[in-house]
Design an enzyme around this catalytic site. Structure first.
Site, PDB file in Angstrom:
ATOM      1  N   LYS A 197      23.971  32.563  29.162  1.00 37.59           N
ATOM      2  CA  LYS A 197      23.664  31.856  30.558  1.00 37.59           C
ATOM      3  C   LYS A 197      22.621  32.799  31.325  1.00 37.59           C
ATOM      4  CE  LYS A 197      27.299  30.424  32.642  1.00 37.59           C
ATOM      5  NZ  LYS A 197      28.441  30.384  33.531  1.00 37.59           N
ATOM      6  N   GLU A 232      23.573  42.855  24.622  1.00 41.94           N
ATOM      7  CA  GLU A 232      23.538  42.724  23.217  1.00 41.94           C
ATOM      8  C   GLU A 232      22.674  41.648  22.680  1.00 41.94           C
ATOM      9  OE1 GLU A 232      27.794  43.924  24.471  1.00 41.94           O
ATOM     10  OE2 GLU A 232      26.172  42.686  25.271  1.00 41.94           O
ATOM     11  N   GLY A 234      32.470  31.479  29.711  1.00 43.54           N
ATOM     12  CA  GLY A 234      32.032  31.601  28.395  1.00 43.54           C
ATOM     13  C   GLY A 234      32.869  31.182  27.332  1.00 43.54           C
ATOM     14  N   ARG A 235      34.167  31.767  27.499  1.00 45.04           N
ATOM     15  CA  ARG A 235      35.062  31.139  26.400  1.00 45.04           C
ATOM     16  C   ARG A 235      35.597  29.701  26.480  1.00 45.04           C
ATOM     17  NH1 ARG A 235      36.888  34.382  30.258  1.00 45.04           N
ATOM     18  NH2 ARG A 235      38.793  34.036  31.575  1.00 45.04           N
ATOM     19  N   GLU A 289      41.379  37.517  26.972  1.00 43.97           N
ATOM     20  CA  GLU A 289      40.368  37.742  28.026  1.00 43.97           C
ATOM     21  C   GLU A 289      40.930  36.781  29.178  1.00 43.97           C
ATOM     22  OE1 GLU A 289      35.789  38.369  27.752  1.00 43.97           O
ATOM     23  OE2 GLU A 289      35.813  36.538  28.367  1.00 43.97           O
ATOM     24  N   HIS A 291      50.083  38.024   1.900  1.00 41.99           N
ATOM     25  CA  HIS A 291      49.862  39.061   0.866  1.00 41.99           C
ATOM     26  C   HIS A 291      49.257  40.391   1.636  1.00 41.99           C
ATOM     27  CE1 HIS A 291      50.691  37.175  -2.931  1.00 41.99           C
ATOM     28  NE2 HIS A 291      50.037  35.733  -2.259  1.00 41.99           N
ATOM     29  N   LYS A 297      30.371  48.088  30.266  1.00 39.48           N
ATOM     30  CA  LYS A 297      28.844  47.597  30.142  1.00 39.48           C
ATOM     31  C   LYS A 297      28.073  48.692  31.012  1.00 39.48           C
ATOM     32  CE  LYS A 297      29.458  42.626  29.465  1.00 39.48           C
ATOM     33  NZ  LYS A 297      29.178  41.443  30.134  1.00 39.48           N
TER      34      LYS A 297
END
Length: 520
Positions: free
Chosen positions: A204, A210, A261-262, A347, A378, A488
């Site tokens: 954004k 990153e 964001g999510r 979050e 399993h 951060k």
């Protein structure tokens, strides 16, 4: 201000009821005593059938929980969100991801001023984004699309593209790079060629550390490998047009500060989804989510699936003390769904303070985790069946397969049914404790008719709204994420220290590890 759950008259009533015996409710007896239990605790919502009957509650308990929701003003808080009021109070923002799914021109009662203007902007951006997606889909020279983003700019699109693989355009490979670990980007770059690749840079602000590190490395690689015309092979999903332009990226699609964001896969962040499944498919995804929005907005609380799920989450977390929930999708294409739901819930509701900024006296978000169904059987299902902790399981199954292989779907669905049944009924073995299954372990079963853009949209919106419900009762802001900031800030400081070796002011452990990483 709305009442917090523990401040309501019904909170101590629920606690007393739990202490008086509901902590030991036996599901096997509950079914034997109530022939209508399945009918009451199951319902059809848009595109999603839910069976909540194998959970540790009864009708009176659900009734009290619904009363708790009313005392907390859940309906008013829901309406405020849909209307565009600034329910994200710590940032002073509206929360309008539902507007991204709202049909063009649709007005709702109570809409705040500006909603109509925002909705018009949403559809202008959507139309432009989908037009570009169709252009890419029709460009035979573009065989690979690499989405570079992190968090909500990766998890949602990555999950949805994989989930809707049966609808994906032939001749287009979708790749997702999120980790700043160069091994991930390097692995993708080894498999593509610059003249056939489109890079989507999703950030954004165009400052996400990153994402920008990966974007710059991709640009360097593009030039070093003989790539030409950055403007054709790079596009940005950002509001920072100037920063994108400084890198030679001229195609940009923006979104708004009222989209977290999510919650952003419905926005321009969903461009890789649109490229994968086409404009019509993306509109179906939005329509499925909108159908669930309308169910959540209009259905009575007692027949409202997101509400019932959210109330169950509060009941388990605060009364039973269950610390986690396992997600088991019985569909290989939903393999990224647990990771997506981790961000969505943890979050959003992983908060320790209420609206007043003071510490809460009760637990909030559970830990979410999981894997596709038969794989999990399993691996960790042993603990679900015989472990010392009770861990509620949420099974997500799809009735119709999208593949032609005979026999597989019946085996898959039989396994899903069997696990929920086995967790509940158990198996007594008085003479051999190793083979004793205590049973009475809870599960929720969500069933889709088929995995389509519309049903996936509805499923995701369902999960979004249940998180909102539990957050409202807990009195927290589900739409900020200050907890990700400190790491951060420290990372920027430590990156320079890794270069210089300066350990002044660091704690002993960090200083020791820093020296070790520098080879000292």
């Amino acid at each position: 201000m709305f009442l917090r759950c523990d401040q309501t008259p019904l909170w101590p009533v629920l606690q007393e009821l739990f202490d008086a015996g509901l902590h030991s409710l036996d599901l096997r007896q509950a079914f034997a005593q109530d022939s209508g239990r399945f009918g009451h605790f199951s319902q059809q919502a848009p595109h999603v059938f839910a069976d909540l009957s194998k959970n540790l509650w009864d009708r009176p308990t659900e009734g009290l929980l619904l009363g708790l929701a009313q005392e907390c003003g859940l309906a008013a808080q829901r309406d405020a969100m849909f209307a565009g009021e600034p329910v994200n109070h710590t940032e002073g923002r509206a929360v309008l991801h539902t507007l991204l799914r709202r049909p063009q021109g649709m007005a709702l009662p109570g809409d705040t001023p500006g909603i109509a203007r925002n909705l018009a902007e949403v559809h202008r951006t959507l139309d432009a984004m989908l037009q570009y997606a169709e252009q890419v889909r029709g460009d035979a020279a573009i065989t690979d699309v690499v989405n570079i983003g992190i968090g909500g700019s990766d998890l949602g699109p990555h999950m949805a593209v994989r989930a809707l693989d049966a609808f994906r355009a032939a001749g287009k490979r979708l790749h997702f790079v999120s980790n700043v670990d160069g091994h991930e980007l390097h692995g993708v770059l080894r498999s593509v060629r610059p003249e056939n690749t489109l890079f989507l840079i999703a950030s954004k602000t165009f400052t996400t550390a990153e994402t920008m590190a990966n974007a710059r490395s991709a640009l360097v690689w593009f030039g070093a490998e003989g790539g030409r015309d950055v403007a054709r092979h790079f596009a940005a999903l950002t509001t920072n047009v100037e920063a994108a332009g400084a890198l030679g990226i001229t195609t940009t699609f923006g979104f708004w500060d009222w989209v977290g964001g999510r919650y952003s896969l419905w926005s321009a962040i969903g461009l890789p989804i649109a490229i994968a499944i086409g404009a019509a498919g993306f509109r179906e995804l939005l329509a499925g989510a909108h159908a669930m929005d309308e169910h959540f907005r209009t259905a009575p609380l007692a027949a409202n699936l997101p509400v019932r799920l959210g109330l169950l989450d509060v009941w388990y977390r605060n009364f039973h003390g269950f610390t986690s929930r396992c997600i088991a999708p019985y569909h290989a294409s939903l393999g990224r769904l647990p990771a997506y739901l981790q961000q969505l819930e943890m979050e959003s509701n992983g908060k320790r303070v209420g609206a007043d900024g003071q510490a809460l006296p009760y637990a909030t978000s559970p830990v979410l985790w999981g894997e596709p169904g038969t794989n999990g059987q399993h691996a960790f299902f042993q603990m679900l069946h015989q472990g010392t902790d009770v861990l509620p399981l949420e099974i997500i199954a799809v009735r119709q397969a999208a593949h032609p292989l005979p026999g597989h779907q019946d085996k898959l669905l039989a396994n899903a049914l069997a696990q929920a049944q086995a967790l509940m009924v158990g198996k007594a073995s008085p003479e051999d404790g190793h083979r004793h299954f205590p049973g009475n372990r809870p599960s929720t079963f969500l069933l889709l008719e088929a995995l389509t853009p519309a049903s996936l949209g509805a499923l995701i919106a369902l999960q979004e709204h249940r998180v909102f419900v539990s957050g409202c009762l807990w009195g927290i802001n589900s739409f900020d994420q200050w907890g990700v900031e400190l790491g951060k800030v420290l990372a920027r400081d430590l990156e320079s220290r890794l270069a210089s070796g300066d350990a002044a002011g660091l704690d002993g452990s960090t200083a020791g590890l820093l020296a070790r990483m520098r080879g000292g």
